[in-house]
Design a protein around this motif. Structure first.
Motif, PDB file in Angstrom:
ATOM      1  N   CYS A 476       6.990  32.920  67.952  1.00 38.59           N
ATOM      2  CA  CYS A 476       7.994  32.496  68.928  1.00 38.59           C
ATOM      3  C   CYS A 476       9.275  33.278  68.660  1.00 38.59           C
ATOM      4  O   CYS A 476       9.856  33.152  67.594  1.00 38.59           O
ATOM      5  CB  CYS A 476       8.257  31.006  68.822  1.00 38.59           C
ATOM      6  SG  CYS A 476       9.666  30.478  69.807  1.00 38.59           S
ATOM      7  N   CYS A 479      12.542  30.624  67.966  1.00 38.97           N
ATOM      8  CA  CYS A 479      12.767  29.858  66.733  1.00 38.97           C
ATOM      9  C   CYS A 479      12.079  30.487  65.514  1.00 38.97           C
ATOM     10  O   CYS A 479      12.252  30.039  64.392  1.00 38.97           O
ATOM     11  CB  CYS A 479      12.303  28.417  66.895  1.00 38.97           C
ATOM     12  SG  CYS A 479      10.511  28.222  66.917  1.00 38.97           S
ATOM     13  N   TYR A 481       8.836  30.627  64.916  1.00 37.97           N
ATOM     14  CA  TYR A 481       7.568  29.998  64.565  1.00 37.97           C
ATOM     15  C   TYR A 481       6.427  31.039  64.540  1.00 37.97           C
ATOM     16  O   TYR A 481       6.352  31.908  65.400  1.00 37.97           O
ATOM     17  CB  TYR A 481       7.238  28.899  65.585  1.00 37.97           C
ATOM     18  CG  TYR A 481       5.815  28.383  65.518  1.00 37.97           C
ATOM     19  CD1 TYR A 481       5.470  27.333  64.666  1.00 37.97           C
ATOM     20  CD2 TYR A 481       4.813  28.957  66.309  1.00 37.97           C
ATOM     21  CE1 TYR A 481       4.168  26.869  64.600  1.00 37.97           C
ATOM     22  CE2 TYR A 481       3.500  28.504  66.244  1.00 37.97           C
ATOM     23  CZ  TYR A 481       3.185  27.473  65.383  1.00 37.97           C
ATOM     24  OH  TYR A 481       1.895  27.022  65.313  1.00 37.97           O
ATOM     25  N   CYS A 516       5.775  27.165  72.720  1.00 40.96           N
ATOM     26  CA  CYS A 516       5.979  27.053  71.282  1.00 40.96           C
ATOM     27  C   CYS A 516       5.735  25.612  70.827  1.00 40.96           C
ATOM     28  O   CYS A 516       6.288  24.675  71.406  1.00 40.96           O
ATOM     29  CB  CYS A 516       7.403  27.485  70.934  1.00 40.96           C
ATOM     30  SG  CYS A 516       7.793  27.227  69.200  1.00 40.96           S
ATOM     31  N   CYS A 521      11.764  23.241  70.184  1.00 40.07           N
ATOM     32  CA  CYS A 521      11.881  24.554  70.818  1.00 40.07           C
ATOM     33  C   CYS A 521      11.179  24.593  72.173  1.00 40.07           C
ATOM     34  O   CYS A 521      11.805  24.763  73.209  1.00 40.07           O
ATOM     35  CB  CYS A 521      11.326  25.621  69.881  1.00 40.07           C
ATOM     36  SG  CYS A 521      11.341  27.273  70.561  1.00 40.07           S
ATOM     37  N   ASN A 523       9.583  26.793  73.632  1.00 42.83           N
ATOM     38  CA  ASN A 523       9.805  28.035  74.350  1.00 42.83           C
ATOM     39  C   ASN A 523       8.504  28.482  75.028  1.00 42.83           C
ATOM     40  O   ASN A 523       7.443  28.510  74.413  1.00 42.83           O
ATOM     41  CB  ASN A 523      10.288  29.075  73.329  1.00 42.83           C
ATOM     42  CG  ASN A 523      10.477  30.450  73.935  1.00 42.83           C
ATOM     43  OD1 ASN A 523      10.520  30.595  75.156  1.00 42.83           O
ATOM     44  ND2 ASN A 523      10.590  31.434  73.065  1.00 42.83           N
TER      45      ASN A 523
HETATM   46 ZN   LIG Z   1       9.835  28.323  69.142  1.00 41.55          ZN
END
Ligand SMILES: [Zn+2]
Ligand SMILES: [Zn+2]
Length: 801
Positions: A476, A479, A481, A516, A521, A523
């Motif tokens: 991601c 963030c 991830y 995500c 998040c 996202n």
């Molecule tokens: Zn994320």
């Protein structure tokens, strides 16, 4: 002369004494004690008394049942003795099976394995004697067969139906009952009626399971050898004629791809058979294709050297394995072809062992006993006076080093058969391609063009990438991830067809998220990066919508015969482009393949392993060798981000010796094999602190057994980048008259966590292994580890992860 006469006189006197006293001692010395390795993990052998009625049938290798505490356990007799240091021996309860299944020589080999590889004797024994043969209830499968009985006198009256069935049986003369029932739709009762009339006999019969029963094999004749091949064969034959104790009987056959090594193997085997001996041929599991097996079966399926060829590999059923084993033990199959464990086949007498593709890492067993089948082959050859031929187009540095220092005899084949040329190899700088094409492309323009040409000319292409799946990681950008395996310290690979994230270490599988997964998040713009064979296939399909493309990796091979089917289609020209992993790198011989593309050649260069360069060189050479095996010259495109790396450049020039010379220098500087031996101790457990502390303890115990610390400087660099975990980062040298020892770690393993286990390693290096493995065995004997921490000892490891 005097000595001989003296001995004779003494012999005569001895005979007299024997006449007086000898009889009773003979009775007592009649093999009264058997040393037995039990099939339970005890790291020890036990002595048992041999009851007089069993004595004639007990020998080294006999399987027995013996009392152990309150129960009875299975074991194998490893030695027959006249006396034991123990008193009150319990007697052997019974003998299992009709005959000894393992030869005394193979048993001796098992002992060597236990000593050298620091493993318990019962573990070594299990590997030389497969479960399928060792088990008490292992036996040949029997089935009911129906056979025609010759009728005397007038034939009895039959119904139309009965007559029809009898006609079928007469046509077959003999067939399994089950088969007859299927063919005729009759019931067993009907057949029994025919038996009552005396027309047929129904009896159980051994039904040998032959995994290759349905194949038609056309016999082949020896091919005329070219000069190089003939000289090579002659040298092998000469070695066979030498007395057993004579010098080198191990050969390293270094022959470029397509140089006709197999034909030499076949003719060397024929020579062995002529001498009344048998042969073992080891090939990597992945190359043990029907095509390979057929070549051997076809040569020995007729003529005066006719013999069965037994096949041993991991995909056999227990029953098939049992039957193949017995065919060998009974001497009906005098040639054995198989993967790693076939080195233990009870061929007797053994004249020749061939280890094809000797550099292959699959010859090393990755569980205890961690033996290397190539090295075991050399030892077995020495023990049994057999000639050993190690063959490869890209020999391991270990074997080539042994050949250079005269331990093995070097044989070389420098040209391809039938005047085929070595393929032209072009290295493409992918950094430059990336600038041209914006972003990192999968296909360079040159490779795309070359594929187009092949499609137009109806020639075939192989594309190689040693990584399966679609993308290697999910990230991601918002963030940070990264999709990680919950059980292992690796990221998950995205498999698009299955819409799953998979762990290639433990098999953990999760649904691929569309946003995500971090709750804060979410996202939607998550990124998949990295490349696997699945993405290569998809991209190719978009670029060449009319091409017939097939992918071959462990994801597409689901059923037993998928491999055979895909290769069959490729051979028949039903596939234009074959995309695959290392599965397509070996041994395949397709005359119409004129183009090979290696997508990312440097993938294997970035492994945390001192053999990364060697592996890359081998892989590139092997894959490139698939091109130009027919009349048209082959072309190979190697796409790389580090195009000037020596492994890539030497592979481009087909220059093994050049590669060896520079690589051996690097190994010498850093004290790595083949200029040192390695013992790798890996401790694992679910509690990281416990694992680390146990590893520290192991090191302390080992230090006591090694010589004093040497004041010298460390050679080269530490074996690998140590992590920043709170452990001692100590590489130390110990030295005495017996040699130099280097001890490094404990440190987290490169694969720091696998299948929920934390892993720590200690690496030991020494010039010779004997002293080191003795120290390890001694340490193991007294070592007390917590129950939930396990230690694996790997001698001469090939996998350092
Ligand atoms: Zn994320
Ligand atoms: Zn995992």
């Amino acid at each position: 002369m005097f000595l001989t006469a003296g001995n004779d006189v003494f012999g005569f006197l001895e005979f007299g004494i024997y006449l007086v006293f000898g009889f009773w001692s003979l009775v007592f010395s009649l093999s009264v004690v058997a040393r037995v390795t039990l099939e339970i993990a005890l790291r020890k052998e036990f002595d048992y008394a041999i009851p007089p009625d069993l004595a004639p049938r007990i020998d080294v290798g006999t399987r027995v049942k013996v009392p152990f505490g309150p129960r009875q356990v299975n074991g194998v007799v490893t030695e027959v003795l006249e006396e034991s240091t123990h008193t009150n021996l319990r007697p052997i309860a019974k003998i299992i099976g009709a005959s000894s299944l393992v030869t005394p020589q193979v048993l001796k080999l098992a002992r060597w394995i236990a000593d050298y590889y620091c493993c318990a004797p019962e573990i070594a024994l299990k590997s030389v004697l497969p479960d399928a043969v060792r088990k008490e209830d292992a036996h040949f499968k029997e089935r009911l067969f129906v056979r025609v009985n010759p009728v005397r006198g007038a034939p009895p009256k039959l119904t139309k139906r009965q007559q029809d069935i009898l006609n079928v049986i007469e046509e077959w003369r003999e067939l399994p009952l089950q088969r007859l029932l299927t063919l005729t739709g009759a019931t067993p009762v009907t057949i029994r009626k025919l038996e009552d009339k005396g027309l047929v006999a129904i009896a159980p019969q051994v039904d040998e399971r032959d995994p290759y029963a349905n194949e038609q094999i056309l016999p082949t004749e020896p091919i005329v050898l070219n000069t190089e091949q003939a000289t090579t064969l002659q040298r092998i034959k000469l070695a066979m004629a030498r007395p057993q104790s004579a010098e080198a009987r191990t050969f390293l056959l270094h022959g470029v791809t397509g140089s006709g090594k197999t034909e030499i193997y076949l003719q060397a085997i024929a020579h062995t058979l002529e001498q009344g001996k048998g042969a073992i041929v080891l090939v990597p599991e992945i190359s043990l294709t029907p095509q390979t097996v057929e070549r051997f079966k076809a040569r020995f399926s007729s003529g005066p050297l006719r013999t069965l060829v037994a096949v041993l590999h991991s995909h056999l059923s227990a029953g098939e394995r049992h039957d193949e084993w017995h065919k060998i033990r009974q001497g009906r199959a005098r040639i054995v072809i198989g993967a790693r464990s076939a080195i233990f086949a009870p061929v007797d007498p053994l004249g020749l062992i061939i280890v094809d593709e000797e550099h292959e890492h699959s010859y090393k067993q990755e569980e205890s006993p961690r033996y290397h089948a190539r090295d075991v082959a050399v030892v077995r050859g020495q023990m049994e006076g057999a000639v050993v031929v190690l063959g490869s187009a890209t020999p391991s540095l270990e074997s080539y080093h042994n050949a250079k220092r005269g331990k093995y005899e070097l044989l070389e084949l420098t040209t391809r058969v039938d005047d085929q040329k070595m393929p032209i190899v072009r290295v493409i700088d992918m950094r430059a391609e990336g600038r041209k094409q914006k972003g990192i492309p999968i296909f360079s323009n040159q490779l795309k063009e070359a594929i187009t040409q092949r499609l137009e000319r109806r020639e075939q292409t192989i594309l190689f990438l040693n990584r399966r799946g679609y993308s290697t990681s999910l990230q991601c950008p918002q963030c940070g991830y990264v999709a990680q395996c919950p059980n292992c310290s690796v990221s998950l690979t995205f498999h698009r067809r299955a819409a799953k994230l998979l762990c290639h270490i433990c098999g953990h599988s999760a649904n691929a998220p569309s946003v995500c997964p971090e709750s804060k998040c979410r996202n939607a713009a998550i990124r998949y990066s990295g490349l696997g064979t699945e993405k290569v296939e998809d991209t190719l399909a978009k670029l060449f919508p009319h091409a017939r493309i097939t992918r071959m990796d462990s994801d597409t091979l689901k059923r037993k015969d998928d491999y055979r089917r895909i290769l069959g289609d490729f051979r028949a020209g039903k596939i234009d482009v074959l995309v695959g992993t290392q599965m397509i790198a070996k041994g395949l011989h397709f005359p119409n393949v004129t183009l090979v593309g290696i997508i990312y050649a440097d993938l294997s260069l970035h492994m945390p392993d001192f053999r990364a360069g060697e592996r890359t060189f081998q892989l590139l050479t092997q894959v490139a060798g698939r091109a130009g095996r027919g009349d048209v010259e082959g072309e190979v495109f190697v796409q790389a981000f580090t195009p000037f790396h020596p492994a890539i450049q030497y592979a481009r020039r087909h220059d093994f010796v050049g590669f060896y010379d520079q690589e051996i220098e690097f190994r010498e500087q850093l004290k790595y094999p083949p200029l040192a031996r390695i013992a790798l101790l890996t401790l694992r457990g679910r509690n990281e602190d416990k694992v680390r502390l146990s590893a520290e303890h192991v090191r302390t115990e080992l230090e006591k057994l090694l010589p004093e610390r040497a004041p010298g400087i460390l050679p080269g660099q530490a074996p690998r980048q140590m992590s920043d975990a709170p452990v001692r980062q100590t590489t130390e040298i110990r030295q005495d008259a017996g040699g130099t020892f280097i001890i490094a770690g404990p440190a987290p393993a490169p694969l720091a966590r696998a299948e929920t286990f934390y892993r720590y390693q200690i690496m030991l290096r020494a010039r010779a292994m004997t002293k080191l493995s003795r120290a390890i065995a001694q340490m193991q004997a007294t070592l007390a580890l917590p129950d939930d921490v396990l230690m694996a000892v790997d001698i001469d490891p090939v996998n350092l992860a």
